[in-house]
Scaffold this motif. Structure first.
Motif, mmCIF file in Angstrom:
data_model
loop_
_atom_site.group_PDB
_atom_site.id
_atom_site.type_symbol
_atom_site.label_atom_id
_atom_site.label_comp_id
_atom_site.label_asym_id
_atom_site.label_seq_id
_atom_site.Cartn_x
_atom_site.Cartn_y
_atom_site.Cartn_z
ATOM 1 N N GLY A 162 0.734 -1.231 -0.135
ATOM 2 C CA GLY A 162 -0.061 0.235 0.075
ATOM 3 C C GLY A 162 0.956 1.315 0.119
ATOM 4 N N GLU A 163 2.078 1.075 -0.005
ATOM 5 C CA GLU A 163 2.942 2.421 0.009
ATOM 6 C C GLU A 163 2.710 3.327 -1.285
ATOM 7 O OE1 GLU A 163 7.090 0.726 0.216
ATOM 8 O OE2 GLU A 163 7.303 1.583 -1.885
ATOM 9 N N VAL A 164 2.826 4.683 -0.964
ATOM 10 C CA VAL A 164 2.962 5.542 -2.244
ATOM 11 C C VAL A 164 4.080 6.492 -2.023
ATOM 12 C CG1 VAL A 164 0.334 5.190 -2.523
ATOM 13 C CG2 VAL A 164 1.290 7.159 -1.182
ATOM 14 N N ASP A 165 4.669 6.985 -3.167
ATOM 15 C CA ASP A 165 5.781 7.824 -3.254
ATOM 16 C C ASP A 165 5.283 9.184 -3.014
ATOM 17 O OD1 ASP A 165 7.438 5.696 -3.720
ATOM 18 O OD2 ASP A 165 7.871 6.370 -5.744
ATOM 19 N N VAL A 166 5.647 10.440 -2.140
ATOM 20 C CA VAL A 166 5.384 11.661 -2.005
ATOM 21 C C VAL A 166 6.667 12.542 -2.707
ATOM 22 C CG1 VAL A 166 4.261 13.168 -0.632
ATOM 23 C CG2 VAL A 166 4.112 10.828 0.012
ATOM 24 N N PRO A 167 6.925 12.545 -3.834
ATOM 25 C CA PRO A 167 7.871 13.292 -4.395
ATOM 26 C C PRO A 167 7.394 14.799 -4.363
ATOM 27 C CG PRO A 167 6.895 12.334 -6.496
ATOM 28 C CD PRO A 167 6.206 11.736 -4.970
ATOM 29 N N VAL A 168 8.256 15.681 -3.883
ATOM 30 C CA VAL A 168 7.517 17.191 -3.762
ATOM 31 C C VAL A 168 8.764 18.203 -4.491
ATOM 32 C CG1 VAL A 168 6.270 16.876 -1.802
ATOM 33 C CG2 VAL A 168 8.758 17.572 -1.716
#
Ligand SMILES: O=C(O)CCC(=O)C(=O)O
Length: 284
Positions: free
Chosen positions: A187-193
């Protein structure tokens, strides 16, 4: 100017998913100055610090540098709190966290420490992390990753919390990179910012960061706040009101006038909650 509609959606994301991203909060002048200040703080650390905190890279309290008061009380961020429905937030603590080139991943963890109280098992949000990355982040240079909903729902990783909490030093030194807390999680998701965006997360959310495979340092400033301190259950306020969770000693030149309004106060006589970082079986 962010519309009311957008802010309503952001608040729904914080409640349901446990996090949201609000773009372009820090202006370029502020980012530049924060980079200079953070770099000077990182430069003062010795080799042992980087070995002992390999998983984070390096971790230094923001209260060590007076300029950080301007970030703690940054007007655009205080306006975001207001627009999300919280006009009296309180500050808890914050860190400069910086991953050197080739730095290993950050282990999966959550930051909540009031799991002894029933409110922890409800959607009523208590504590937030606010993260400002000072460079654009990608999977390559160690962006944040999160498990949406894990602040409210049991995840397989919760089983590893006792082992982690009892062996934090070993996990910080990354002694066992094959451990599930360093691996891909369901269920992980990347959070690029982009540099200067603001990530807001419920402290109970599982989060971690990729390794830094780039040639440059990747710095994040993480600050913890209580969005609605005065509405929190009294035993939790009593616990936080005690010295243990107050910012460490501040430098003489600290601009108190900026941060005083964000300081927690508890005057009651209720017995303080005993802090706990261990979610019980109440977390379904
Ligand atoms: O290094 C990061 O990207 C995240 C840091 C973090 O998890 C934290 O500050 O709690």
């Amino acid at each position: 100017m962010i519309s009311n509609e957008v802010m309503t959606t952001k608040m729904e994301q914080i409640i349901q998913d446990g996090y949201c991203v609000i773009e372009e909060i820090l202006d370029s002048k502020m980012i530049k100055k924060l980079r200079l200040v953070s770099d000077s703080m990182i430069d003062q650390q010795d080799e042992t610090h980087f070995i002992e905190h390999a998983s984070q890279g390096c971790i230094i309290s923001v209260t060590k540098h007076p300029f950080m008061a301007k970030l703690i009380a940054y007007p655009r961020t205080l306006k975001i709190f207001t627009d999300l429905g919280f006009d009296d937030p309180k500050f808890m603590s914050g860190y400069v966290i910086s991953k050197p080139p080739e730095g290993p991943p950050l282990r999966w963890h959550q930051d909540g420490f009031w799991w002894n109280h029933p409110v922890s098992y409800t959607a009523q949000t208590q504590q937030w992390f606010l993260m400002y990355y000072l460079v654009d982040t990608t999977r390559e240079n160690g962006c944040l990753r999160v498990i949406p909903g894990s602040h409210l729902k049991r995840h397989a990783l919760h089983e590893h919390i006792p082992e982690y909490e009892n062996n934090i030093k070993q996990f910080n030194r990354v002694e066992e990179l094959n451990h599930p807390l360093f691996q891909k999680a369901e269920g992980e998701v990347d959070v690029p910012v982009k540099a200067g965006d603001l990530v807001i997360g419920d402290a109970r959310l599982f989060h971690s960061a990729y390794s830094n495979q780039s040639k440059a340092w990747r710095t994040v400033l993480t600050l913890w706040y209580w969005p609605d301190f005065n509405a929190m259950p009294e035993p939790i306020r009593a616990m936080i009101g005690s010295n243990r969770h107050r910012p460490a000693e501040l430098p003489e030149s600290w601009p108190h006038q900026l941060t005083d309004p964000l300081t927690t106060e508890y005057q009651g006589n209720t017995k303080p909650l005993k802090s706990s970082r261990f979610p019980t079986q109440e977390l379904k």
